[in-house]
Design a protein around this motif. Structure first.
Motif, mmCIF file in Angstrom:
data_model
loop_
_atom_site.group_PDB
_atom_site.id
_atom_site.type_symbol
_atom_site.label_atom_id
_atom_site.label_comp_id
_atom_site.label_asym_id
_atom_site.label_seq_id
_atom_site.Cartn_x
_atom_site.Cartn_y
_atom_site.Cartn_z
ATOM 1 N N HIS A 151 0.961 -1.119 -0.044
ATOM 2 C CA HIS A 151 0.094 -0.055 -0.155
ATOM 3 C C HIS A 151 0.986 1.215 0.091
ATOM 4 C CE1 HIS A 151 -4.091 -1.463 0.130
ATOM 5 N NE2 HIS A 151 -3.759 -2.419 1.244
ATOM 6 N N ASP A 155 -6.400 0.409 6.743
ATOM 7 C CA ASP A 155 -5.832 -0.830 7.517
ATOM 8 C C ASP A 155 -5.560 -0.501 8.740
ATOM 9 O OD1 ASP A 155 -6.576 -2.382 5.685
ATOM 10 O OD2 ASP A 155 -4.482 -2.960 4.665
ATOM 11 N N ARG A 193 -11.776 -4.305 7.327
ATOM 12 C CA ARG A 193 -12.385 -4.099 5.849
ATOM 13 C C ARG A 193 -13.955 -3.991 5.916
ATOM 14 N NH1 ARG A 193 -8.227 -7.851 4.260
ATOM 15 N NH2 ARG A 193 -6.747 -6.652 3.303
ATOM 16 N N HIS A 232 -13.297 0.611 4.299
ATOM 17 C CA HIS A 232 -12.805 0.314 3.061
ATOM 18 C C HIS A 232 -14.037 0.739 1.885
ATOM 19 C CE1 HIS A 232 -9.526 -1.764 4.837
ATOM 20 N NE2 HIS A 232 -9.099 -2.210 3.541
ATOM 21 N N HIS A 235 -5.422 2.742 -2.238
ATOM 22 C CA HIS A 235 -5.654 1.642 -1.122
ATOM 23 C C HIS A 235 -6.937 0.714 -1.633
ATOM 24 C CE1 HIS A 235 -5.278 -0.218 2.877
ATOM 25 N NE2 HIS A 235 -6.288 -0.798 2.646
ATOM 26 N N ASP A 249 -6.924 -2.980 -2.834
ATOM 27 C CA ASP A 249 -7.846 -4.288 -2.137
ATOM 28 C C ASP A 249 -8.942 -4.686 -3.008
ATOM 29 O OD1 ASP A 249 -6.335 -4.085 -0.015
ATOM 30 O OD2 ASP A 249 -7.410 -3.248 1.313
HETATM 31 ZN ZN ZN Z 1 -7.085 -2.614 3.092
#
Ligand code: ZN
Length: 155
Positions: free
Chosen positions: A7, A49, A96, A100, A144, A148
């Motif tokens: 990341h 995260d 998550r 996210h 990010h 992901d």
């Molecule tokens: Zn992540």
């Protein structure tokens, strides 16, 4: 799913590409500004995260700690308090989850944009100085979600 290191690398690449485009189409920022923009992008590239023990968490909280010390030293107590509030949030979430999401990408860095505007007080002094900071944070956050596989605004 990318690691914290992945990341950071992606955040760096996005930040440099963003910086290149920005200085090509708008103006060339000072070196100090560039460092701040890239740091912001890197911080937000790992921010989603921070709810789990990760390189991202360690990195982010280290940067946060230094930034908060600096703000307190500068007697910017309000900013320091808002930053502190923001830092607690991900710990309250499931991993998550909302960190996210696309709305979080726009919402979480928004104090960078809104603080100078609200601080200005009146519309005469409408202050858009936060825009490059906000854009830097968005760039990092976006990298990010993309990495992901969570950038799904259509959902
Ligand atoms: Zn992540």
């Amino acid at each position: 799913m990318a690691s914290g290191k992945g990341h950071l690398v992606a955040g760096m690449i996005f930040a440099l590409v963003g910086l290149h485009l920005f200085s090509h189409y708008f103006y060339v920022p000072t070196y100090l500004d560039m460092v701040i923009y890239v740091s912001l992008a890197l911080m937000f590239s790992v921010w989603p995260d921070v709810d789990t023990k990760s390189i991202g968490q360690k990195f982010f909280y280290s940067v946060f700690f230094l930034t908060d010390c600096y703000l307190i030293y500068q007697e910017q107590y309000e900013l320091a308090a808002y930053l502190g509030l923001l830092i607690i949030l991900p710990i309250l979430a499931k991993h998550r989850g909302w960190t996210h999401s696309v709305w979080a990408m726009f919402l979480i860095p928004s104090p960078l944009l809104l603080y100078p505007v609200l601080k200005g007080g009146s519309l005469d002094s409408f202050n858009l100085s936060g825009v490059p900071y906000y854009a830097s944070a968005l760039t990092g956050y976006f990298s990010h979600l993309l990495l992901d596989g969570k950038f799904t605004p259509w959902k």
